[in-house]
Design a protein around this motif. Structure first.
Motif, PDB file in Angstrom:
ATOM      1  N   GLY A   1     -39.954  -7.736  23.544  1.00  0.00           N
ATOM      2  CA  GLY A   1     -41.253  -8.389  23.673  1.00  0.00           C
ATOM      3  C   GLY A   1     -41.948  -8.701  22.376  1.00  0.00           C
ATOM      4  N   LYS A   2     -41.296  -8.403  21.255  1.00  0.00           N
ATOM      5  CA  LYS A   2     -41.911  -8.669  19.950  1.00  0.00           C
ATOM      6  C   LYS A   2     -41.023  -9.594  19.138  1.00  0.00           C
ATOM      7  N   GLU A   3     -41.633 -10.281  18.197  1.00  0.00           N
ATOM      8  CA  GLU A   3     -40.861 -11.145  17.302  1.00  0.00           C
ATOM      9  C   GLU A   3     -40.074 -10.298  16.304  1.00  0.00           C
ATOM     10  N   ARG A   4     -38.981 -10.874  15.834  1.00  0.00           N
ATOM     11  CA  ARG A   4     -38.228 -10.209  14.777  1.00  0.00           C
ATOM     12  C   ARG A   4     -39.123 -10.037  13.544  1.00  0.00           C
ATOM     13  N   GLU A   5     -39.021  -8.890  12.933  1.00  0.00           N
ATOM     14  CA  GLU A   5     -39.853  -8.581  11.765  1.00  0.00           C
ATOM     15  C   GLU A   5     -38.972  -8.225  10.583  1.00  0.00           C
ATOM     16  N   GLY A   6     -39.236  -8.859   9.465  1.00  0.00           N
ATOM     17  CA  GLY A   6     -38.583  -8.471   8.233  1.00  0.00           C
ATOM     18  C   GLY A   6     -39.231  -7.203   7.709  1.00  0.00           C
ATOM     19  N   VAL A   7     -38.468  -6.131   7.595  1.00  0.00           N
ATOM     20  CA  VAL A   7     -39.011  -4.827   7.212  1.00  0.00           C
ATOM     21  C   VAL A   7     -39.000  -4.644   5.703  1.00  0.00           C
ATOM     22  N   SER A   8     -37.854  -4.931   5.079  1.00  0.00           N
ATOM     23  CA  SER A   8     -37.756  -4.730   3.635  1.00  0.00           C
ATOM     24  C   SER A   8     -36.696  -5.647   3.057  1.00  0.00           C
ATOM     25  N   CYS A   9     -36.856  -5.904   1.780  1.00  0.00           N
ATOM     26  CA  CYS A   9     -35.882  -6.699   1.033  1.00  0.00           C
ATOM     27  C   CYS A   9     -35.645  -6.016  -0.301  1.00  0.00           C
ATOM     28  N   ILE A  10     -34.399  -6.012  -0.748  1.00  0.00           N
ATOM     29  CA  ILE A  10     -34.076  -5.484  -2.068  1.00  0.00           C
ATOM     30  C   ILE A  10     -33.161  -6.486  -2.741  1.00  0.00           C
ATOM     31  N   SER A  11     -33.486  -6.809  -3.970  1.00  0.00           N
ATOM     32  CA  SER A  11     -32.716  -7.813  -4.688  1.00  0.00           C
ATOM     33  C   SER A  11     -31.324  -7.300  -5.019  1.00  0.00           C
TER      34      SER A  11
ATOM     35  N   SER B   1     -29.823  -6.676  -7.645  1.00  0.00           N
ATOM     36  CA  SER B   1     -29.744  -5.651  -8.685  1.00  0.00           C
ATOM     37  C   SER B   1     -30.473  -4.374  -8.305  1.00  0.00           C
ATOM     38  N   GLY B   2     -31.269  -4.457  -7.245  1.00  0.00           N
ATOM     39  CA  GLY B   2     -32.091  -3.311  -6.868  1.00  0.00           C
ATOM     40  C   GLY B   2     -33.419  -3.239  -7.598  1.00  0.00           C
ATOM     41  N   VAL B   3     -33.647  -4.158  -8.506  1.00  0.00           N
ATOM     42  CA  VAL B   3     -34.859  -4.111  -9.324  1.00  0.00           C
ATOM     43  C   VAL B   3     -36.085  -4.543  -8.530  1.00  0.00           C
ATOM     44  N   SER B   4     -35.939  -5.556  -7.687  1.00  0.00           N
ATOM     45  CA  SER B   4     -37.077  -6.081  -6.934  1.00  0.00           C
ATOM     46  C   SER B   4     -36.986  -5.673  -5.476  1.00  0.00           C
ATOM     47  N   THR B   5     -38.130  -5.302  -4.925  1.00  0.00           N
ATOM     48  CA  THR B   5     -38.204  -4.976  -3.507  1.00  0.00           C
ATOM     49  C   THR B   5     -39.438  -5.620  -2.893  1.00  0.00           C
ATOM     50  N   ALA B   6     -39.404  -5.772  -1.589  1.00  0.00           N
ATOM     51  CA  ALA B   6     -40.552  -6.276  -0.843  1.00  0.00           C
ATOM     52  C   ALA B   6     -40.552  -5.585   0.517  1.00  0.00           C
ATOM     53  N   TYR B   7     -41.759  -5.357   1.038  1.00  0.00           N
ATOM     54  CA  TYR B   7     -41.882  -4.642   2.306  1.00  0.00           C
ATOM     55  C   TYR B   7     -42.916  -5.312   3.203  1.00  0.00           C
ATOM     56  N   ALA B   8     -42.705  -5.178   4.489  1.00  0.00           N
ATOM     57  CA  ALA B   8     -43.732  -5.579   5.439  1.00  0.00           C
ATOM     58  C   ALA B   8     -44.928  -4.647   5.292  1.00  0.00           C
ATOM     59  N   ASP B   9     -46.109  -5.165   5.503  1.00  0.00           N
ATOM     60  CA  ASP B   9     -47.311  -4.342   5.392  1.00  0.00           C
ATOM     61  C   ASP B   9     -47.255  -3.140   6.319  1.00  0.00           C
ATOM     62  N   SER B  10     -46.614  -3.305   7.460  1.00  0.00           N
ATOM     63  CA  SER B  10     -46.573  -2.244   8.466  1.00  0.00           C
ATOM     64  C   SER B  10     -45.777  -1.020   8.028  1.00  0.00           C
ATOM     65  N   VAL B  11     -44.951  -1.168   6.986  1.00  0.00           N
ATOM     66  CA  VAL B  11     -44.112  -0.037   6.564  1.00  0.00           C
ATOM     67  C   VAL B  11     -44.344   0.377   5.117  1.00  0.00           C
ATOM     68  N   LYS B  12     -45.179  -0.344   4.410  1.00  0.00           N
ATOM     69  CA  LYS B  12     -45.424  -0.013   2.999  1.00  0.00           C
ATOM     70  C   LYS B  12     -45.910   1.412   2.861  1.00  0.00           C
TER      71      LYS B  12
ATOM     72  N   ALA C   1     -27.778 -10.008   4.910  1.00  0.00           N
ATOM     73  CA  ALA C   1     -27.529 -10.447   3.542  1.00  0.00           C
ATOM     74  C   ALA C   1     -28.106 -11.840   3.337  1.00  0.00           C
ATOM     75  N   GLN C   2     -28.781 -11.992   2.199  1.00  0.00           N
ATOM     76  CA  GLN C   2     -29.341 -13.287   1.825  1.00  0.00           C
ATOM     77  C   GLN C   2     -28.841 -13.636   0.426  1.00  0.00           C
ATOM     78  N   LYS C   3     -28.486 -14.895   0.238  1.00  0.00           N
ATOM     79  CA  LYS C   3     -28.072 -15.289  -1.098  1.00  0.00           C
ATOM     80  C   LYS C   3     -29.206 -16.058  -1.770  1.00  0.00           C
ATOM     81  N   TYR C   4     -29.613 -15.569  -2.915  1.00  0.00           N
ATOM     82  CA  TYR C   4     -30.607 -16.244  -3.754  1.00  0.00           C
ATOM     83  C   TYR C   4     -32.022 -16.264  -3.161  1.00  0.00           C
ATOM     84  N   SER C   5     -32.373 -15.280  -2.339  1.00  0.00           N
ATOM     85  CA  SER C   5     -33.763 -15.228  -1.893  1.00  0.00           C
ATOM     86  C   SER C   5     -34.653 -14.594  -2.952  1.00  0.00           C
ATOM     87  N   TYR C   6     -34.070 -13.688  -3.757  1.00  0.00           N
ATOM     88  CA  TYR C   6     -34.803 -12.922  -4.778  1.00  0.00           C
ATOM     89  C   TYR C   6     -35.969 -12.159  -4.173  1.00  0.00           C
ATOM     90  N   CYS C   7     -35.907 -11.954  -2.839  1.00  0.00           N
ATOM     91  CA  CYS C   7     -36.954 -11.208  -2.127  1.00  0.00           C
ATOM     92  C   CYS C   7     -38.335 -11.797  -2.359  1.00  0.00           C
TER      93      CYS C   7
END
Length: 125
Positions: A42-52, A54-65, A98-104
């Motif tokens: 019943g809910k939309e797909r949610e992007g939870v986290s992204c890691i580049s 190299s592991g240097v860059s990350t991004a998170y959904a507000d709901s899990v930060k 897996a995403q190619k070239y999103s750079y999060c």
């Protein structure tokens, strides 16, 4: 053939922790930025986290930060998601992707090139 296998899901109580893993084969792991998505009924797909790649860059959904941390071991072709202080609203099927070239950056939470079959996380109150 790309294969992505998630593990580590389960049933826990609110406030507890889980660590998800995703082992990848069939692609050059460190060519890809990696994302965790979740889908609940019943809910939309949610992007939870992204890691580049190299592991240097990350991004998170507000709901899990502040509660979830993504990491990766490129030598083992493995992605991780440490989930602390779990809440009932975290209940969902969790997928690695897996995403190619999103750079999060920008629209990282909205697409992927490859995705696994998922692991179920259920948090009881």
């Amino acid at each position: 053939q790309v294969q992505m296998a998630e593990s580590g899901g389960g049933l826990v109580q609110a406030g507890e922790s889980l660590r998800l893993s995703c082992t990848v084969s069939g692609l050059i792991f460190d060519d890809y930025d990696m994302v965790w998505f979740r889908e609940a009924p019943g809910k939309e797909r949610e992007g939870v986290s992204c890691i580049s790649w190299s592991g240097v860059s990350t991004a998170y959904a507000d709901s899990v930060k502040g509660r979830f941390t993504s990491s990766r071991d490129n030598a083992k072709n493995t992605l991780y998601l440490q989930m602390n202080n779990l809440k009932p609203e975290d209940t969902a099927m969790y997928y690695c992707a897996a995403q190619k070239y999103s750079y999060c950056s920008g629209s990282w939470s909205q697409w992927y090139n490859y995705r696994g079959q998922g692991t179920q996380v259920t948090v009881s109150s």
